[in-house]
Design a protein around this motif. Sequence first.
Motif, PDB file in Angstrom:
ATOM      1  N   GLY A   1       0.817  -1.214   0.000  1.00 46.90           N
ATOM      2  CA  GLY A   1       0.000   0.000   0.000  1.00 46.90           C
ATOM      3  C   GLY A   1       0.842   1.252   0.000  1.00 46.90           C
ATOM      4  O   GLY A   1       2.060   1.216   0.198  1.00 46.90           O
ATOM      5  N   LYS A   2       0.191   2.401  -0.219  1.00 53.54           N
ATOM      6  CA  LYS A   2       0.894   3.677  -0.265  1.00 53.54           C
ATOM      7  C   LYS A   2       1.319   4.100   1.131  1.00 53.54           C
ATOM      8  O   LYS A   2       0.536   4.023   2.088  1.00 53.54           O
ATOM      9  N   LEU A   3       2.534   4.582   1.218  1.00 53.94           N
ATOM     10  CA  LEU A   3       3.113   4.956   2.507  1.00 53.94           C
ATOM     11  C   LEU A   3       2.321   6.079   3.167  1.00 53.94           C
ATOM     12  O   LEU A   3       2.059   6.057   4.371  1.00 53.94           O
ATOM     13  N   GLY A   4       1.921   7.093   2.371  1.00 56.94           N
ATOM     14  CA  GLY A   4       1.175   8.222   2.921  1.00 56.94           C
ATOM     15  C   GLY A   4      -0.139   7.793   3.549  1.00 56.94           C
ATOM     16  O   GLY A   4      -0.533   8.299   4.605  1.00 56.94           O
ATOM     17  N   ASP A   5      -0.845   6.850   2.912  1.00 55.49           N
ATOM     18  CA  ASP A   5      -2.113   6.345   3.456  1.00 55.49           C
ATOM     19  C   ASP A   5      -1.887   5.668   4.797  1.00 55.49           C
ATOM     20  O   ASP A   5      -2.673   5.828   5.745  1.00 55.49           O
ATOM     21  N   LYS A   6      -0.824   4.887   4.880  1.00 56.54           N
ATOM     22  CA  LYS A   6      -0.520   4.170   6.136  1.00 56.54           C
ATOM     23  C   LYS A   6      -0.208   5.158   7.262  1.00 56.54           C
ATOM     24  O   LYS A   6      -0.648   4.985   8.396  1.00 56.54           O
TER      25      LYS A   6
ATOM     26  N   LEU B   1       0.195  17.201   7.231  1.00 54.52           N
ATOM     27  CA  LEU B   1      -0.285  16.735   5.930  1.00 54.52           C
ATOM     28  C   LEU B   1       0.762  16.994   4.846  1.00 54.52           C
ATOM     29  O   LEU B   1       0.901  16.203   3.903  1.00 54.52           O
ATOM     30  N   GLU B   2       1.513  18.095   4.988  1.00 52.93           N
ATOM     31  CA  GLU B   2       2.590  18.382   4.032  1.00 52.93           C
ATOM     32  C   GLU B   2       3.674  17.314   4.119  1.00 52.93           C
ATOM     33  O   GLU B   2       4.231  16.871   3.100  1.00 52.93           O
ATOM     34  N   LEU B   3       3.978  16.884   5.349  1.00 51.76           N
ATOM     35  CA  LEU B   3       4.960  15.806   5.528  1.00 51.76           C
ATOM     36  C   LEU B   3       4.458  14.520   4.864  1.00 51.76           C
ATOM     37  O   LEU B   3       5.216  13.825   4.178  1.00 51.76           O
ATOM     38  N   ILE B   4       3.170  14.218   5.071  1.00 53.90           N
ATOM     39  CA  ILE B   4       2.588  13.016   4.461  1.00 53.90           C
ATOM     40  C   ILE B   4       2.619  13.120   2.935  1.00 53.90           C
ATOM     41  O   ILE B   4       2.925  12.147   2.239  1.00 53.90           O
ATOM     42  N   ASN B   5       2.331  14.326   2.417  1.00 51.25           N
ATOM     43  CA  ASN B   5       2.378  14.529   0.965  1.00 51.25           C
ATOM     44  C   ASN B   5       3.770  14.267   0.395  1.00 51.25           C
ATOM     45  O   ASN B   5       3.919  13.831  -0.750  1.00 51.25           O
ATOM     46  N   SER B   6       4.795  14.540   1.206  1.00 47.84           N
ATOM     47  CA  SER B   6       6.165  14.357   0.717  1.00 47.84           C
ATOM     48  C   SER B   6       6.487  12.894   0.463  1.00 47.84           C
ATOM     49  O   SER B   6       7.455  12.578  -0.238  1.00 47.84           O
TER      50      SER B   6
ATOM     51  N   VAL C   1       4.804  11.008  -1.372  1.00 54.20           N
ATOM     52  CA  VAL C   1       4.533  10.789  -2.800  1.00 54.20           C
ATOM     53  C   VAL C   1       5.801  11.041  -3.614  1.00 54.20           C
ATOM     54  O   VAL C   1       6.168  10.256  -4.498  1.00 54.20           O
ATOM     55  N   ILE C   2       6.491  12.153  -3.292  1.00 55.31           N
ATOM     56  CA  ILE C   2       7.739  12.488  -3.983  1.00 55.31           C
ATOM     57  C   ILE C   2       8.780  11.399  -3.716  1.00 55.31           C
ATOM     58  O   ILE C   2       9.480  10.950  -4.626  1.00 55.31           O
ATOM     59  N   TYR C   3       8.842  10.960  -2.455  1.00 53.07           N
ATOM     60  CA  TYR C   3       9.810   9.918  -2.093  1.00 53.07           C
ATOM     61  C   TYR C   3       9.546   8.633  -2.872  1.00 53.07           C
ATOM     62  O   TYR C   3      10.472   8.025  -3.434  1.00 53.07           O
TER      63      TYR C   3
END
Length: 540
Positions: A471-476, A508-513, A515-517
């Motif tokens: 799964g996606k890291l941000g979702d977790k 939320l900005e940290l979580i968004n990052s 995606v870039i990672y």
Amino acid sequence: MSNLNPEQQIAVNTIDGPLLVLAGAGTGKTTVIIDRIINMLRNDVKAENILAVTFTNKASREMADRLKKAIPGLKPNTIMVSTFHSFCARILRRHIKDLSYSPNFGIADEGDKNDVIKEVMRNRHMEDGDMSVFDFNAWISNSKNLMREPQELLNSKRSNEQRAGVVYQDYQSRLKAMNLIDFDDLLMLTVKLFTRDAELLKRYQQRYLYIMVDEYQDTNFVQAKLLNLLAKEHNNLCVVGDDDQSIYGWRGADVSNILDFPKQYPGTKTVKLEQNYRSTNSILKSANTVIAKNSKRHDKALWSQKEAGEKLAMITCPDGESEARAVSEIINNFHFEKQLDYGDIAILYRSNHLSRAFEISLSQAQIPYKVIGTKEFFDRREIKDTAAYLKIIANPADDLSVLRIINVPPRGIGNSSIEKVLNYSQQNNMSILATLQDSTCLKGLPAKAAASIEAFVTTMNQAIKDFDQPGKLGDKIYRYLDVCGYLMGLKRIYKEHKDAENRLDNILELINSTVIYEERRQSSDLVGFLEYSSLLGETD
């Protein structure tokens, strides 16, 4: 090649053997590095045999992006373009077991480092001595940069070195118990690995047959040692830098690395890039005059095909307040007489504390301004809390992170209960998280605190399983912070509703990052993301 000046062409065409490129400011050194790599590939050097080392993630990314544009068919990550710390972290993830660490080690930041030093000082009853946390931190960092072990300080006849050795030894033992390493360890432990294991070193020497290093004037002893180990088999080491731009001696940079490079690597070819493409000749002439006073330097002088340009203005002010007022007057002159927008003007200063006088003066002059970089993103409390939650999942032995968030948001686990848990863990040589799962320890706590701890541990254990699933890291991360109550708890921690909202936006900005990672690394690995975040610099 037609776009390069004669000296740049020589640097680009010199592929084999040691090469020193003395690149003054604005002389197109990045272009030379990129074109040299392209030329190496054209001359049948394999991409995977090239290592390019930079000092900042920003420079590393810029170099990788420019190579991608210049060579469309180049597969991602075939050329290793990396900072020193990222390169060493990659090696340690694979081989740190040989030094009795676990591969999921965490990276301690400056705050973590100071917390451990404070703990050591407290246990050693050294809080009231004449050496501060800052002093011990500096001793430890300088020692690691010089590859000095604690025993070397302990054997010293100087009392301050002996005390530093005691703290250094306890500090290092405490970090290891928590499976943590600090930024200096990334370099020192990698050199230790290569020094102890000749076969491992040989593998990396055969992998990286051509090495390029940017900003070589900023390297310290351990960085130069690492490069020497990797390059001594083939001697294809190209270093780019400018001894006149060496300003980081206070943090361990050794300018003698670039000054003595030709002595350390016999047969070195030296190329001087002196044509400046950035500045006017009045600026360069002034700079050359000042630089010429340096007692130890490679002889060179910047020049430009541009005109002389405006003369430099030098203003002498008796104090900081006068300076700030003078700057405000100049800015308003630019704005009203030269019709410049305020947004076209920047004030640069060396340290954040210097901004205060300018802010007061600009406000009084009714000049709108924006301060950049006063509070680094990863230093914000809510980001450090979020990072602590994630570090526990990646490395359950990280006591610092457990203690940081065990009662954040408030769970009814008071300081006296935490103190009992801490004492129990020390007496039984257990990690804090393991102690929180010990029934004997919980029996000695108030019922409410014990129940809260059990719920906390259940959430942690479930999250550890969840992060192992696809799964996606941000979702977790979002799901985890929500389930453990941290996101809702922000309103309890920060009473003002707007403040809580702003801090939630940061999280939320940290979580968004992530995606870039995930796009850059093609990975959803939490340990990798934490390492990626830890190694980001101010410019990121």
